[in-house]
Design a protein around this motif. Structure first.
Motif, PDB file in Angstrom:
ATOM      1  N   GLY A 219      27.638 -37.633 -11.770  1.00  0.00           N
ATOM      2  CA  GLY A 219      27.156 -37.758 -13.141  1.00  0.00           C
ATOM      3  C   GLY A 219      27.630 -38.971 -13.898  1.00  0.00           C
ATOM      4  O   GLY A 219      27.301 -39.136 -15.078  1.00  0.00           O
ATOM      5  N   SER A 220      28.388 -39.859 -13.273  1.00  0.00           N
ATOM      6  CA  SER A 220      28.842 -41.059 -13.969  1.00  0.00           C
ATOM      7  C   SER A 220      29.183 -42.130 -12.948  1.00  0.00           C
ATOM      8  O   SER A 220      29.241 -41.877 -11.739  1.00  0.00           O
ATOM      9  CB  SER A 220      30.060 -40.756 -14.857  1.00  0.00           C
ATOM     10  OG  SER A 220      31.150 -40.331 -14.055  1.00  0.00           O
ATOM     11  N   ARG A 222      28.972 -46.507 -11.710  1.00  0.00           N
ATOM     12  CA  ARG A 222      27.993 -47.566 -11.476  1.00  0.00           C
ATOM     13  C   ARG A 222      27.226 -47.318 -10.185  1.00  0.00           C
ATOM     14  O   ARG A 222      27.775 -46.826  -9.196  1.00  0.00           O
ATOM     15  CB  ARG A 222      28.686 -48.919 -11.404  1.00  0.00           C
ATOM     16  CG  ARG A 222      29.335 -49.361 -12.705  1.00  0.00           C
ATOM     17  CD  ARG A 222      29.885 -50.779 -12.575  1.00  0.00           C
ATOM     18  NE  ARG A 222      30.453 -51.262 -13.817  1.00  0.00           N
ATOM     19  CZ  ARG A 222      30.865 -52.509 -14.008  1.00  0.00           C
ATOM     20  NH1 ARG A 222      30.794 -53.374 -13.010  1.00  0.00           N
ATOM     21  NH2 ARG A 222      31.364 -52.870 -15.165  1.00  0.00           N
ATOM     22  N   GLY A 290      23.053 -40.781 -17.331  1.00  0.00           N
ATOM     23  CA  GLY A 290      24.440 -41.162 -17.575  1.00  0.00           C
ATOM     24  C   GLY A 290      25.021 -42.151 -16.589  1.00  0.00           C
ATOM     25  O   GLY A 290      26.188 -42.536 -16.714  1.00  0.00           O
ATOM     26  N   MET A 291      24.232 -42.585 -15.616  1.00  0.00           N
ATOM     27  CA  MET A 291      24.735 -43.562 -14.652  1.00  0.00           C
ATOM     28  C   MET A 291      24.582 -44.972 -15.216  1.00  0.00           C
ATOM     29  O   MET A 291      23.683 -45.249 -16.019  1.00  0.00           O
ATOM     30  CB  MET A 291      23.964 -43.457 -13.330  1.00  0.00           C
ATOM     31  CG  MET A 291      23.917 -42.066 -12.726  1.00  0.00           C
ATOM     32  SD  MET A 291      25.540 -41.399 -12.301  1.00  0.00           S
ATOM     33  CE  MET A 291      26.005 -42.493 -10.959  1.00  0.00           C
ATOM     34  N   LYS A 292      25.449 -45.878 -14.779  1.00  0.00           N
ATOM     35  CA  LYS A 292      25.361 -47.278 -15.173  1.00  0.00           C
ATOM     36  C   LYS A 292      24.698 -48.046 -14.027  1.00  0.00           C
ATOM     37  O   LYS A 292      25.295 -48.224 -12.957  1.00  0.00           O
ATOM     38  CB  LYS A 292      26.752 -47.856 -15.469  1.00  0.00           C
ATOM     39  CG  LYS A 292      27.423 -47.280 -16.704  1.00  0.00           C
ATOM     40  CD  LYS A 292      28.760 -47.947 -16.942  1.00  0.00           C
ATOM     41  CE  LYS A 292      29.364 -47.503 -18.277  1.00  0.00           C
ATOM     42  NZ  LYS A 292      29.635 -46.048 -18.279  1.00  0.00           N
TER      43      LYS A 292
END
Length: 498
Positions: A219-220, A222, A290-292
């Motif tokens: 969920g998070s 790069r 929510g990912m970069k």
């Protein structure tokens, strides 16, 4: 009315250049633009088969319909008795070729049909048939080609087949790869709840897929997005298409990874690279989750043992086939054609798909003399097929051996009611309404119907009627002549006696 019917035709579309005229002309052209907007609504409704099936709010609302009212006290009503139900008419049986010739023959002499007209009619028992030509004669099939493509796809894959779009881990850390599985109705975003409840067939989308992939990644963090559309190979446009088809947005480039049929957000313009468009929509979905997302989206080839992070499955092929035939979906038909190529030769391409359709028909024992196919949709003006071949396919899918192929029948538009026949038979011949189901085939100078008609005596007939040398000025009249021919079969008592 004639102009509106003209706009509803699915002829070859020639791109036009729109120039900005400046504010001084806006007032002058505003009434014209309003008329064109209304007319454009008709065209859109025709192209996408909008109506109660897909826009349910156009149907009567049961909550606002009058409620049943009880009879007043003291009113004596007779006891209800069961109605007498007449025995059902037979739906199978031999046709009388003489009766068919009498009903259909004179209508084929209509000068509006031009110099080349072919027709064939047969019963579903393969007992007898009638044809307008004494020897095999091919015609330019236009979208009746889709019947062959859909039937071949159902034969090799089965109606329950589904196409999977996957997300796998890439070869470098934090790389995720979107892998196309050839889903013709993959969407760029989720449908609204109302849209999901009424959409046919059901759609899956890359945003939902991105959420599942993001969850698998924690969920998070790069990620870098790549994509693999290598399931299909070769050119993304058929060698038999006119060179302006793709540049003028008549049809999308065909890839194994397309969202919204390769269309842009406006629903009309086509993406230059549908696979890249799909991957970017997926990347946007990851960002929303929510990912970069970092770096440029790029095409890669994933190894066969790549770890799967998430996947979504398409609608069943039977439903996809119905939709392709109902609204004459060119992109959908081409994707199915590529799947036929994969199933028959291991190659997903235009050439392999066309060859696979031919070998499928031959495997059924159908005479394919003169058959030339360059695509799965019928956009190619180089395609040729005999009416006898198309008739044999119809008899196959609608006859006793056609069980797994039945979606090729249930997907046929119904005269004056659904799909590309929604606005046909609304004037003129009424006998065909509701009792003719047929695939349209229309290009400039080409008008065809191929499907099933139920005669007055209940016998179902497969039929093909086509004219491919129609003067452009006679297009609407030729279309109405074809409709008259289908209506004549519906009104005919063509069953053989005895």
């Amino acid at each position: 009315m004639a102009r509106e019917r003209e706009a509803r035709r699915d002829l070859d579309v020639r791109g036009d250049v729109r120039h900005y005229t400046g504010p001084g002309r806006v007032a002058h052209w505003l009434p014209v633009l309003l008329v064109l907007a209304l007319l454009g609504g008709s065209v859109a409704a025709y192209r996408y088969d909008l109506g109660p099936r897909y826009l349910p709010w156009l149907s009567a609302d049961p909550e606002t319909e009058p409620a049943a009212v009880a009879p007043p006290p003291g009113l004596d009503l007779p006891e209800w008795t069961a109605p007498v139900i007449a025995p059902a008419l037979p739906t199978t049986g031999r046709i009388d070729p003489v009766a068919v010739a009498a009903a259909l023959g004179p209508l084929l002499d209509d000068p509006d049909l031009g110099k080349h007209v072919v027709a064939a009619v047969g019963d579903l028992t393969f007992g007898s048939e009638w044809t307008s030509v004494e020897k095999p004669d091919t015609y330019l099939p236009a979208s009746t080609t889709k019947l062959l493509t859909v039937a071949a796809a159902l034969e090799h894959l089965g109606p329950e087949a589904r196409f999977t779009t996957r997300v796998v881990s890439g070869t470098s850390p934090r790389e995720v790869v979107l892998v196309g599985g050839g889903d013709p109705y993959l969407a760029s975003k989720p449908l609204t709840p109302d849209g999901a409840a009424t959409a046919f067939p059901p759609r899956v989308d890359v945003v939902t897929l991105a959420r599942e992939a993001a969850e698998a990644l924690g969920g998070s963090g790069r990620v870098r997005v790549s994509y693999d559309d290598g399931l299909f190979t070769g050119p993304t446009a058929s060698a038999g298409w006119r060179s302006d088809y793709v540049p003028d947005d008549i049809v999308s480039p065909i890839t194994a990874l397309m969202v919204d049929g390769g269309r842009e957000a406006d629903g009309y313009a086509r993406a230059d690279d549908p696979s890249l468009q799909a991957a970017r929509a997926f990347a946007d979905g990851l960002a929303q989750a929510g990912m970069k997302v970092r770096g440029k989206v790029a095409r890669v080839v994933v190894p066969p043992d790549a770890a799967e992070l998430a996947a979504v499955e398409s609608a069943r092929l039977g439903d996809i086939a119905e939709r392709v035939l109902d609204v004459s979906d060119n992109e959908g038909a081409e994707v199915l054609g590529h799947h036929v190529g994969l199933a028959t030769s291991g190659t997903g391409s235009f050439a392999a798909g066309a060859a696979g359709v031919g070998t499928t028909l031959q495997g059924w024992g159908i005479d394919t003399s003169g058959l030339r196919l360059y695509d799965g949709s019928g956009l190619s003006r180089q395609n040729r097929v005999s009416a006898a071949t198309v008739l044999a396919v119809l008899r196959r899918v609608a006859g006793s051996e056609g069980g797994p192929l039945r979606s090729a029948v249930t997907g046929l538009p119904v005269a004056a009611f659904t799909g590309s026949l929604t606005y046909r038979f609304d004037e003129g011949p009424k006998a065909a309404r509701g009792v003719v189901r047929a695939k349209t085939g229309t290009l400039t100078g080409v008008h065809a119907l191929a499907g099933l008609a139920t005669g007055r005596d209940g016998v179902v007939m497969a039929f093909v009627v086509a004219a491919d040398k129609v003067a452009e000025a006679d297009g609407l009249d030729a279309q109405e002549a074809i409709d008259q021919a289908a209506a004549a079969l519906a009104a005919c008592r063509c069953a053989a006696s005895g």
